[in-house]
Design a protein around this motif. Structure first.
Motif, PDB file in Angstrom:
ATOM      1  N   LEU A  88       7.380   8.005   7.972  1.00  0.00           N
ATOM      2  CA  LEU A  88       7.703   6.753   8.663  1.00  0.00           C
ATOM      3  C   LEU A  88       6.909   5.592   8.076  1.00  0.00           C
ATOM      4  O   LEU A  88       7.374   4.458   8.076  1.00  0.00           O
ATOM      5  N   VAL A  89       5.710   5.880   7.572  1.00  0.00           N
ATOM      6  CA  VAL A  89       4.889   4.838   6.946  1.00  0.00           C
ATOM      7  C   VAL A  89       5.614   4.287   5.717  1.00  0.00           C
ATOM      8  O   VAL A  89       5.570   3.088   5.464  1.00  0.00           O
ATOM      9  N   ASN A  90       6.304   5.147   4.972  1.00  0.00           N
ATOM     10  CA  ASN A  90       7.082   4.695   3.815  1.00  0.00           C
ATOM     11  C   ASN A  90       8.348   3.972   4.250  1.00  0.00           C
ATOM     12  O   ASN A  90       8.690   2.921   3.712  1.00  0.00           O
ATOM     13  N   ASP A  91       9.042   4.550   5.210  1.00  0.00           N
ATOM     14  CA  ASP A  91      10.354   4.043   5.616  1.00  0.00           C
ATOM     15  C   ASP A  91      10.277   2.721   6.372  1.00  0.00           C
ATOM     16  O   ASP A  91      11.167   1.885   6.252  1.00  0.00           O
ATOM     17  N   ALA A 129       0.828  -1.216   0.000  1.00  0.00           N
ATOM     18  CA  ALA A 129       0.000   0.000   0.000  1.00  0.00           C
ATOM     19  C   ALA A 129       0.857   1.259   0.000  1.00  0.00           C
ATOM     20  O   ALA A 129       0.577   2.199  -0.745  1.00  0.00           O
ATOM     21  N   GLN A 130       1.894   1.288   0.838  1.00  0.00           N
ATOM     22  CA  GLN A 130       2.713   2.502   0.890  1.00  0.00           C
ATOM     23  C   GLN A 130       3.455   2.723  -0.421  1.00  0.00           C
ATOM     24  O   GLN A 130       3.622   3.851  -0.850  1.00  0.00           O
ATOM     25  N   GLN A 131       3.854   1.625  -1.100  1.00  0.00           N
ATOM     26  CA  GLN A 131       4.518   1.776  -2.394  1.00  0.00           C
ATOM     27  C   GLN A 131       3.551   2.298  -3.454  1.00  0.00           C
ATOM     28  O   GLN A 131       3.911   3.130  -4.287  1.00  0.00           O
ATOM     29  N   GLU A 132       2.312   1.799  -3.416  1.00  0.00           N
ATOM     30  CA  GLU A 132       1.296   2.257  -4.364  1.00  0.00           C
ATOM     31  C   GLU A 132       0.968   3.740  -4.163  1.00  0.00           C
ATOM     32  O   GLU A 132       0.756   4.463  -5.123  1.00  0.00           O
ATOM     33  N   LEU A 133       0.915   4.182  -2.906  1.00  0.00           N
ATOM     34  CA  LEU A 133       0.586   5.571  -2.606  1.00  0.00           C
ATOM     35  C   LEU A 133       1.718   6.527  -2.954  1.00  0.00           C
ATOM     36  O   LEU A 133       1.480   7.655  -3.360  1.00  0.00           O
ATOM     37  N   GLY A 134       2.944   6.103  -2.774  1.00  0.00           N
ATOM     38  CA  GLY A 134       4.086   6.994  -2.947  1.00  0.00           C
ATOM     39  C   GLY A 134       4.395   7.706  -1.638  1.00  0.00           C
ATOM     40  O   GLY A 134       3.969   7.286  -0.568  1.00  0.00           O
ATOM     41  N   PHE A 158     -11.577   4.929   9.352  1.00  0.00           N
ATOM     42  CA  PHE A 158     -11.158   5.462  10.644  1.00  0.00           C
ATOM     43  C   PHE A 158     -10.092   6.542  10.500  1.00  0.00           C
ATOM     44  O   PHE A 158      -9.557   7.032  11.474  1.00  0.00           O
ATOM     45  N   GLY A 159      -9.804   6.940   9.274  1.00  0.00           N
ATOM     46  CA  GLY A 159      -8.818   7.975   9.035  1.00  0.00           C
ATOM     47  C   GLY A 159      -8.406   7.956   7.578  1.00  0.00           C
ATOM     48  O   GLY A 159      -9.053   7.323   6.748  1.00  0.00           O
ATOM     49  N   SER A 160      -7.319   8.665   7.293  1.00  0.00           N
ATOM     50  CA  SER A 160      -6.848   8.710   5.911  1.00  0.00           C
ATOM     51  C   SER A 160      -5.338   8.917   5.879  1.00  0.00           C
ATOM     52  O   SER A 160      -4.727   9.368   6.842  1.00  0.00           O
ATOM     53  N   ILE A 161      -4.790   8.561   4.721  1.00  0.00           N
ATOM     54  CA  ILE A 161      -3.370   8.773   4.450  1.00  0.00           C
ATOM     55  C   ILE A 161      -3.292   9.601   3.178  1.00  0.00           C
ATOM     56  O   ILE A 161      -3.930   9.276   2.170  1.00  0.00           O
ATOM     57  N   GLU A 162      -2.516  10.670   3.255  1.00  0.00           N
ATOM     58  CA  GLU A 162      -2.368  11.556   2.117  1.00  0.00           C
ATOM     59  C   GLU A 162      -0.972  11.398   1.533  1.00  0.00           C
ATOM     60  O   GLU A 162       0.023  11.421   2.260  1.00  0.00           O
ATOM     61  N   ALA A 163      -0.937  11.216   0.225  1.00  0.00           N
ATOM     62  CA  ALA A 163       0.327  11.186  -0.500  1.00  0.00           C
ATOM     63  C   ALA A 163       0.351  12.409  -1.413  1.00  0.00           C
ATOM     64  O   ALA A 163      -0.609  13.180  -1.436  1.00  0.00           O
ATOM     65  N   ARG A 164       1.397  12.570  -2.166  1.00  0.00           N
ATOM     66  CA  ARG A 164       1.518  13.789  -2.988  1.00  0.00           C
ATOM     67  C   ARG A 164       0.351  13.982  -3.949  1.00  0.00           C
ATOM     68  O   ARG A 164      -0.077  15.099  -4.177  1.00  0.00           O
ATOM     69  N   LYS A 165      -0.164  12.880  -4.514  1.00  0.00           N
ATOM     70  CA  LYS A 165      -1.193  13.019  -5.548  1.00  0.00           C
ATOM     71  C   LYS A 165      -2.530  12.395  -5.195  1.00  0.00           C
ATOM     72  O   LYS A 165      -3.437  12.392  -6.019  1.00  0.00           O
ATOM     73  N   THR A 166      -2.683  11.848  -3.972  1.00  0.00           N
ATOM     74  CA  THR A 166      -3.927  11.161  -3.646  1.00  0.00           C
ATOM     75  C   THR A 166      -4.154  11.129  -2.143  1.00  0.00           C
ATOM     76  O   THR A 166      -3.234  11.349  -1.368  1.00  0.00           O
ATOM     77  N   VAL A 167      -5.385  10.865  -1.777  1.00  0.00           N
ATOM     78  CA  VAL A 167      -5.742  10.626  -0.379  1.00  0.00           C
ATOM     79  C   VAL A 167      -6.473   9.286  -0.344  1.00  0.00           C
ATOM     80  O   VAL A 167      -7.369   9.043  -1.151  1.00  0.00           O
TER      81      VAL A 167
END
Length: 129
Positions: free
Chosen positions: A89-92, A31-36, A56-65
């Protein structure tokens, strides 16, 4: 991609590490790789109740949420506050430093909907094509 064998997985690319009557939750390496690059994480507060399959929440990447969906119901016991300052940290380190929340397990039967590592790897492979 890394998929630890001791974890359970949801179709929404959430991992679950069971710890007795509670569980740590995060998003998978896939998922983190797909999001960027993750730029922000919105999480519930300690004491909030999660309902299985509800956002229950969201994660925002440069081009998507992307919405985060609860793999089971239960109260939020702990929130990874570090993600407010260092969301990358989610990516790392998606399985350790990048965990999202710790949740109490209301109904252990709900955990039966989660996949083993083998099933999740097959699921990812099917949906990548």
């Amino acid at each position: 991609m890394d998929f630890p064998e001791e974890l359970k997985y949801s179709k929404e690319h959430i991992w679950v590490r069971l710890e007795g009557n509670r569980a740590v939750i995060g998003i998978t390496d896939f998922a983190q790789q797909e999001l960027g690059m993750i730029t922000a994480v919105e999480l519930p507060g300690t004491g909030d109740d999660l309902e299985q399959d509800d956002s229950f929440g969201s994660i925002e990447a440069r081009k998507t949420v992307a919405d985060l969906y609860a793999p089971f119901s239960g109260p939020v016991l702990e929130v990874n506050e570090e993600l407010q300052v260092t969301p990358e940290l989610v990516n790392d380190d998606p399985y350790d430093g990048g965990w999202l929340v710790t949740v109490g397990i209301n109904d252990p039967e709900e955990l039966n909907s989660l996949m083993s590592v083998e099933d999740y790897m097959d699921y990812v492979e099917e949906h990548e094509e």
